[in-house]
Design a protein around this motif. Structure first.
Motif, PDB file in Angstrom:
ATOM      1  N   HIS A  85      45.939  41.247  36.738  1.00 44.03           N
ATOM      2  CA  HIS A  85      44.947  40.679  35.828  1.00 44.03           C
ATOM      3  C   HIS A  85      43.906  39.832  36.549  1.00 44.03           C
ATOM      4  O   HIS A  85      42.817  39.620  36.025  1.00 44.03           O
ATOM      5  CB  HIS A  85      45.637  39.888  34.709  1.00 44.03           C
ATOM      6  CG  HIS A  85      46.203  40.778  33.654  1.00 44.03           C
ATOM      7  ND1 HIS A  85      45.556  41.015  32.460  1.00 44.03           N
ATOM      8  CD2 HIS A  85      47.335  41.523  33.619  1.00 44.03           C
ATOM      9  CE1 HIS A  85      46.275  41.855  31.741  1.00 44.03           C
ATOM     10  NE2 HIS A  85      47.362  42.174  32.424  1.00 44.03           N
ATOM     11  N   PRO A 132      42.042  43.258  39.567  1.00 45.09           N
ATOM     12  CA  PRO A 132      42.198  44.509  38.821  1.00 45.09           C
ATOM     13  C   PRO A 132      42.092  45.793  39.652  1.00 45.09           C
ATOM     14  O   PRO A 132      42.309  46.875  39.119  1.00 45.09           O
ATOM     15  CB  PRO A 132      41.093  44.447  37.764  1.00 45.09           C
ATOM     16  CG  PRO A 132      40.137  43.423  38.241  1.00 45.09           C
ATOM     17  CD  PRO A 132      40.875  42.499  39.143  1.00 45.09           C
ATOM     18  N   HIS A 138      42.950  43.047  29.072  1.00 43.67           N
ATOM     19  CA  HIS A 138      42.686  42.104  30.168  1.00 43.67           C
ATOM     20  C   HIS A 138      42.107  40.793  29.631  1.00 43.67           C
ATOM     21  O   HIS A 138      42.376  39.732  30.190  1.00 43.67           O
ATOM     22  CB  HIS A 138      41.744  42.724  31.212  1.00 43.67           C
ATOM     23  CG  HIS A 138      42.468  43.516  32.247  1.00 43.67           C
ATOM     24  ND1 HIS A 138      42.757  43.019  33.489  1.00 43.67           N
ATOM     25  CD2 HIS A 138      42.978  44.778  32.224  1.00 43.67           C
ATOM     26  CE1 HIS A 138      43.406  43.931  34.185  1.00 43.67           C
ATOM     27  NE2 HIS A 138      43.545  45.009  33.443  1.00 43.67           N
TER      28      HIS A 138
END
Length: 195
Positions: free
Chosen positions: A166, A169, A90
């Protein structure tokens, strides 16, 4: 002391898992395993071509849930090996962060052994070969989503669903398919702007 040793081991595996070599070796290991499972499953399969096809479809369907399950409940939790590596992804989505090359193949072989105990060997091997190729499709799709800028609108929408993950989440855990996000209510829905 023991906790520090475990953390050092996890850190070492995470570093190794962030390399292009680890990523591409894993693809090679998984493709080889998938081909072997499908070939041996076909050789041992005593049923009709329809049941062989069913085994393959069942394997792909099962993998779609496994993908969702791991991404939602394993990669976004406090299990150090999974959470730490996924957090790195991430933070650096263009990196090569993945599982250690040996782990998916080992898990797939263990699951195959368990399946052989429950269903006929040929069916189990075909199904697990299909699960393996589902995993390969997931890995390559995920890599491609982050490294290719698609021009086709359908591909852009498909990749965009993961890019949304992203930024949000807690949504869009499926990479290869939105099926389980839709069924389990985690599909991201854009909220109308307040004026």
């Amino acid at each position: 002391m023991m906790r520090n040793l475990v953390q050092a081991g996890v850190d070492s595996i995470v570093r190794m898992s962030s390399t292009p070599t680890n990523y591409w070796v894993e693809v090679g290991v998984d493709v080889t395993l998938g081909l072997l499972l499908i070939a041996e499953g076909w050789r041992l399969h005593a049923g009709s071509p329809l049941t062989a096809f069913l085994a393959v479809v069942l394997g792909l369907f099962a993998f779609s849930f496994v993908e969702y399950f791991f991404h939602r409940w394993m990669f976004h939790t406090r299990i150090p090996l999974f959470e730490q590596g996924h957090r790195m992804h991430h933070e650096r989505p263009l990196g090569y962060d993945s599982l250690p090359f040996f782990l998916p193949g080992a898990v797939l072989l263990i699951l195959t052994g368990l399946c052989v105990l429950v269903v006929p060997a040929g069916f189990a091997l075909l199904m697990m070969g299909s699960v393996t190729f589902g995993y390969i499709a997931y890995g390559l799709s995920h890599f491609t989503i982050h490294h290719v800028r698609f021009k086709h609108p359908l591909l852009r929408r498909w990749a965009g669903a993961h890019h949304v993950h992203h930024y949000h989440p807690d949504s869009n855990f499926g990479v290869t398919t939105p099926l389980w996000d839709v069924l389990l209510g985690t599909r991201y829905v854009r909220q109308p702007r307040k004026i």
